[in-house]
Write a protein that holds these residues in place. Structure first.
Motif, mmCIF file in Angstrom:
data_model
loop_
_atom_site.group_PDB
_atom_site.id
_atom_site.type_symbol
_atom_site.label_atom_id
_atom_site.label_comp_id
_atom_site.label_asym_id
_atom_site.label_seq_id
_atom_site.Cartn_x
_atom_site.Cartn_y
_atom_site.Cartn_z
ATOM 1 N N ASN A 21 -18.678 -74.935 -3.551
ATOM 2 C CA ASN A 21 -19.684 -75.801 -4.191
ATOM 3 C C ASN A 21 -19.068 -76.779 -5.186
ATOM 4 O OD1 ASN A 21 -20.170 -74.729 -7.151
ATOM 5 N ND2 ASN A 21 -19.890 -72.930 -5.862
ATOM 6 N N GLN A 22 -17.805 -76.588 -5.534
ATOM 7 C CA GLN A 22 -17.185 -77.488 -6.507
ATOM 8 C C GLN A 22 -16.277 -78.535 -5.857
ATOM 9 O OE1 GLN A 22 -16.360 -73.659 -8.926
ATOM 10 N NE2 GLN A 22 -16.055 -75.279 -10.405
ATOM 11 N N VAL A 23 -15.869 -78.280 -4.587
ATOM 12 C CA VAL A 23 -14.988 -79.263 -3.936
ATOM 13 C C VAL A 23 -15.541 -79.925 -2.674
ATOM 14 C CG1 VAL A 23 -12.703 -78.456 -4.709
ATOM 15 C CG2 VAL A 23 -13.709 -77.457 -2.648
ATOM 16 N N SER A 148 -18.728 -65.198 -1.466
ATOM 17 C CA SER A 148 -19.815 -65.797 -2.230
ATOM 18 C C SER A 148 -19.300 -66.213 -3.599
ATOM 19 C CB SER A 148 -20.957 -64.787 -2.380
ATOM 20 O OG SER A 148 -21.910 -65.277 -3.283
ATOM 21 N N HIS A 149 -19.132 -67.520 -3.769
ATOM 22 C CA HIS A 149 -18.728 -68.020 -5.089
ATOM 23 C C HIS A 149 -19.997 -68.534 -5.752
ATOM 24 C CE1 HIS A 149 -15.240 -69.468 -7.649
ATOM 25 N NE2 HIS A 149 -16.294 -69.982 -8.261
ATOM 26 N N TYR A 150 -20.818 -67.630 -6.227
ATOM 27 C CA TYR A 150 -22.108 -67.894 -6.876
ATOM 28 C C TYR A 150 -23.217 -68.411 -5.962
ATOM 29 C CZ TYR A 150 -19.455 -67.684 -11.233
ATOM 30 O OH TYR A 150 -18.657 -67.307 -12.255
ATOM 31 N N ASN A 194 -17.498 -63.664 -6.237
ATOM 32 C CA ASN A 194 -16.792 -64.217 -7.380
ATOM 33 C C ASN A 194 -17.390 -63.641 -8.670
ATOM 34 O OD1 ASN A 194 -14.979 -66.327 -8.533
ATOM 35 N ND2 ASN A 194 -16.894 -67.095 -9.407
ATOM 36 N N GLU A 195 -16.565 -63.232 -9.602
ATOM 37 C CA GLU A 195 -16.982 -62.843 -10.959
ATOM 38 C C GLU A 195 -18.338 -62.129 -11.012
ATOM 39 O OE1 GLU A 195 -16.832 -66.573 -13.065
ATOM 40 O OE2 GLU A 195 -14.704 -66.354 -13.452
ATOM 41 N N MET A 196 -18.344 -60.876 -10.556
ATOM 42 C CA MET A 196 -19.613 -60.140 -10.463
ATOM 43 C C MET A 196 -20.356 -60.023 -11.792
ATOM 44 S SD MET A 196 -18.960 -57.069 -7.809
ATOM 45 C CE MET A 196 -20.715 -56.758 -7.613
ATOM 46 N N ALA A 392 -7.022 -64.242 -9.834
ATOM 47 C CA ALA A 392 -7.714 -65.152 -8.917
ATOM 48 C C ALA A 392 -7.981 -66.515 -9.545
ATOM 49 C CB ALA A 392 -9.018 -64.523 -8.457
ATOM 50 N N GLU A 393 -7.974 -66.577 -10.878
ATOM 51 C CA GLU A 393 -8.166 -67.856 -11.572
ATOM 52 C C GLU A 393 -7.493 -67.801 -12.933
ATOM 53 O OE1 GLU A 393 -12.250 -69.187 -12.022
ATOM 54 O OE2 GLU A 393 -12.756 -68.452 -10.026
ATOM 55 N N ASN A 394 -6.820 -68.883 -13.287
ATOM 56 C CA ASN A 394 -6.269 -69.053 -14.629
ATOM 57 C C ASN A 394 -5.874 -70.520 -14.734
ATOM 58 O OD1 ASN A 394 -3.096 -68.675 -16.133
ATOM 59 N ND2 ASN A 394 -4.983 -68.302 -17.212
ATOM 60 N N SER A 446 -16.685 -79.190 -12.548
ATOM 61 C CA SER A 446 -16.731 -77.982 -13.388
ATOM 62 C C SER A 446 -17.945 -77.133 -13.014
ATOM 63 C CB SER A 446 -16.819 -78.389 -14.862
ATOM 64 O OG SER A 446 -17.422 -77.374 -15.616
ATOM 65 N N CYS A 447 -17.700 -75.850 -12.981
ATOM 66 C CA CYS A 447 -18.786 -74.940 -12.614
ATOM 67 C C CYS A 447 -19.833 -74.891 -13.722
ATOM 68 C CB CYS A 447 -18.196 -73.548 -12.385
ATOM 69 S SG CYS A 447 -19.433 -72.315 -12.071
ATOM 70 N N GLY A 448 -19.363 -74.652 -14.948
ATOM 71 C CA GLY A 448 -20.292 -74.413 -16.041
ATOM 72 C C GLY A 448 -20.969 -75.663 -16.547
ATOM 73 N N THR A 449 -20.271 -76.797 -16.561
ATOM 74 C CA THR A 449 -20.852 -77.982 -17.183
ATOM 75 C C THR A 449 -21.095 -79.134 -16.208
ATOM 76 O OG1 THR A 449 -18.704 -78.914 -17.780
ATOM 77 C CG2 THR A 449 -19.704 -77.416 -19.378
ATOM 78 N N SER A 453 -15.052 -84.763 -15.466
ATOM 79 C CA SER A 453 -14.068 -85.083 -16.506
ATOM 80 C C SER A 453 -13.398 -83.847 -17.094
ATOM 81 C CB SER A 453 -14.704 -85.931 -17.605
ATOM 82 O OG SER A 453 -15.999 -85.487 -17.856
ATOM 83 N N LYS A 454 -13.913 -82.662 -16.803
ATOM 84 C CA LYS A 454 -13.200 -81.442 -17.210
ATOM 85 C C LYS A 454 -12.303 -81.069 -16.037
ATOM 86 C CE LYS A 454 -13.907 -76.837 -19.163
ATOM 87 N NZ LYS A 454 -14.809 -75.698 -19.362
ATOM 88 N N ARG A 455 -11.042 -81.469 -16.122
ATOM 89 C CA ARG A 455 -10.157 -81.331 -14.955
ATOM 90 C C ARG A 455 -9.213 -80.146 -15.103
ATOM 91 N NH1 ARG A 455 -10.131 -86.020 -11.709
ATOM 92 N NH2 ARG A 455 -11.472 -87.635 -12.578
ATOM 93 N N TYR A 456 -8.991 -79.473 -13.976
ATOM 94 C CA TYR A 456 -8.111 -78.303 -13.968
ATOM 95 C C TYR A 456 -6.936 -78.454 -12.995
ATOM 96 C CZ TYR A 456 -11.541 -75.162 -16.278
ATOM 97 O OH TYR A 456 -12.390 -74.549 -17.160
ATOM 98 N N GLY A 457 -6.998 -79.430 -12.088
ATOM 99 C CA GLY A 457 -6.107 -79.417 -10.920
ATOM 100 C C GLY A 457 -4.678 -79.854 -11.142
HETATM 101 C C1 BG6 Z 1 -14.910 -69.403 -13.428
HETATM 102 C C2 BG6 Z 1 -15.526 -69.813 -12.120
HETATM 103 O O1 BG6 Z 1 -15.858 -68.744 -14.175
HETATM 104 O O2 BG6 Z 1 -14.551 -70.413 -14.316
HETATM 105 C C3 BG6 Z 1 -15.114 -71.182 -11.629
HETATM 106 O O3 BG6 Z 1 -15.254 -68.852 -11.124
HETATM 107 C C4 BG6 Z 1 -15.101 -72.151 -12.795
HETATM 108 O O4 BG6 Z 1 -15.991 -71.553 -10.601
HETATM 109 C C5 BG6 Z 1 -14.117 -71.667 -13.820
HETATM 110 O O5 BG6 Z 1 -14.849 -73.466 -12.427
HETATM 111 C C6 BG6 Z 1 -13.956 -72.589 -15.030
HETATM 112 O O6 BG6 Z 1 -15.192 -72.832 -15.593
HETATM 113 P P1 BG6 Z 1 -15.713 -74.317 -15.802
HETATM 114 O O7 BG6 Z 1 -17.090 -74.161 -16.304
HETATM 115 O O8 BG6 Z 1 -14.801 -74.915 -16.794
HETATM 116 O O9 BG6 Z 1 -15.642 -74.979 -14.478
#
Ligand code: BG6
Length: 494
Positions: A21-23, A148-150, A194-196, A392-394, A446-449, A453-457
């Protein structure tokens, strides 16, 4: 064991992660149905000030307004993502150039079952993911699939109130059986959810629960029912997977909320212990097949009731997970006194209430940066559960500056190098870690917001919060740095 064996093994799975859902974008292409995340609009900073909780918790009225075209919102970033749906070959080629051993991605339930209620899956959806997997395999990249990612079909949320209903279990199983039948020959690693723990923190976000429509006595009961139903659905999925193939690995995933007590005052320590218990009870179920005893008191004191029958209890007991996966971004601080809220609608997306930690820096979004906490977490989780861990995420969400095709993201390199060093130290401490998928492989919404513009890649995508841009991909400085990290199996960090 020889002390020298405590090092990152050659089989270690280095890579990156994304979520459908994010890409993907293409939210209504090739028969895809509407997901619970497709209807969440972009809220400006001003609008966020008046809201509580994560922006993805929207009210029933807001949802209906979106569905009936009666909303003033016109911007839905998750409908666009970064158009992985069209660019996936190019993107996976870039992941391969970085040397990825693994790519964690999720499947959109709505591409296979647009409403969730169809009898048979849509072949176009299956073919798309078959192509994604084939592309990974072409480069020797191991796919790790989040089932299932949410997101879930909006219709299930609407008709059954999402995961609150037990009927959702069978709809999910119908979907996961298709995934396993179609892809288990090529995919060994699976994360059902994802993140139960997000379902208790944010019921619509994690469980497709519309709070105004709960059937339980309160929202917490509805959320616990959803978590239990997800455990049952995952157990049925694992059971089926093991019946058709014997080398599949299933991971239980949580958002790790490593929590410090504010002081050594016993009351503060107790508050931290309680936070810890609420974060790891998922792993108790995953590793032992049983809910821990401390949960009973919590349920009674909070008037939480949910339905679990004998057959389900047995099912959980018989379907223990193979590994424990988690996302790690930051640490939290609690004390016995009421914490100041950080999930306050200001758009920072922190997950639980926390006191400020004066000893660590914070990110552009106010998230504490704490790589030592990462080493602590790895040790704590492995010592307690003795199952292999998977990071799985950092990663770091930050503002990137794009100039003449270049992105100098040394802040991201700093964050990741400190965390990978902590990972290396934890492995030397004796922790078993299967792999590390940085968040994220490529820029995404971004998932939460809901922001771009909140970039992680490691890869920059030229598109803004409003969908303006060329969608061209560019290698950031961190791209070249991570390539070195992988090539040296984690030796070349700084
Ligand atoms: C995790 C989610 O909680 O945090 C990701 O599994 C999410 O989907 C990531 O993108 C970072 O959170 P955010 O809100 O900065 O995208």
């Amino acid at each position: 064991m020889n002390r020298n064996d405590y090092k990152i093994e050659d089989t270690f799975l280095w890579g990156g992660a994304t979520a459908a859902n994010q890409v993907e974008g293409a939210y209504n292409i090739d028969g895809k149905g509407l997901s619970t995340f497709d209807i969440i609009p972009f809220f400006t900073k001003e609008e966020l000030k008046d809201r509580t909780g994560l922006p993805s918790e929207i009210s029933e009225d807001e949802m209906l307004a979106v569905l009936n075209n009666k909303t003033s919102h016109t911007n839905f970033p998750k409908r666009r993502g970064t158009n992985f749906y069209s660019y996936f070959k190019e993107d996976i080629a870039l992941f391969a150039e970085m040397g990825y051993k693994v790519y964690r991605f999720s499947i959109a339930w709505t591409r296979l079952f647009p409403t969730g209620f169809e009898k048979l899956p849509d072949k176009k959806g299956i073919n798309f993911y078959r192509s994604v997997i084939a592309e990974c395999k072409r480069y020797g990249i191991e796919p790790l699939i989040t089932m299932s990612h949410y997101e879930m079909p909006w219709v299930i949320s609407d008709q059954l109130n999402g995961w609150e209903s037990k009927e959702t279990i069978e709809l999910f199983l119908k979907y996961t059986k298709v995934l396993l039948d179609e892809f288990s020959a090529d995919v060994k690693y699976w994360i059902p959810f994802n993140e139960m723990n997000m379902t208790l923190i944010s019921p619509y976000h994690g469980g497709g629960i519309i709070p105004e429509r709960i059937r339980s006595n309160n929202i917490q009961s509805a959320s616990f029912q959803a978590v239990h139903n997800q455990f049952v659905a995952a157990a049925k999925t694992i059971n089926y997977g093991r019946s058709i193939a014997n080398d599949l690995q299933f991971g239980c995933m949580i958002a790790r909320l490593e929590t410090y007590a504010e002081t050594c005052k016993p009351e503060d320590q107790l508050a931290a212990l309680k936070e810890e218990q609420m974060n790891v009870f998922y792993y108790e179920v995953a590793a032992t097949g049983e809910y821990p005893r401390y949960l009973d008191r919590y349920l009674i004191e909070n008037t939480i009731e949910f339905e679990k029958n004998e057959a389900e209890v047995k099912l959980l007991k018989n379907n223990i997970y193979d590994f424990l996966a988690f996302s790690y971004y930051n640490t939290y601080v609690v004390s016995e006194k009421k914490n100041e809220k950080t999930v306050d609608g200001k758009g920072n997306g922190n997950l639980i209430d926390s006191q400020e930690n004066p000893y660590v820096k914070i990110s552009d979004w106010g998230w504490p940066i704490d790589s030592i906490g990462f080493r602590i977490t790895l040790n704590r989780l492995y010592d307690k559960f003795r199952l292999p861990l998977f990071v799985a995420e950092n990663g770091l969400g930050a503002h990137d500056t794009f100039e003449n095709g270049k992105i100098h993201d040394e802040y991201r390199i700093d964050y990741l190098s400190d965390h990978i060093e902590a990972l290396t130290e934890a492995v030397k401490d004796g922790v078993k870690v299967l792999g590390y998928t940085a968040w994220t492989a490529i820029d995404l919404v971004s998932c939460g917001t809901n922001e771009m513009s909140k970039r992680y890649g490691f890869i920059y995508v030229d598109v803004d919060d409003y969908g303006k841009g060329t969608y061209e991909r560019y290698r950031k400085d961190s791209f070249y740095w991570y390539k070195e990290v992988i090539a040296s199996n984690g030796e070349s960090i700084k």
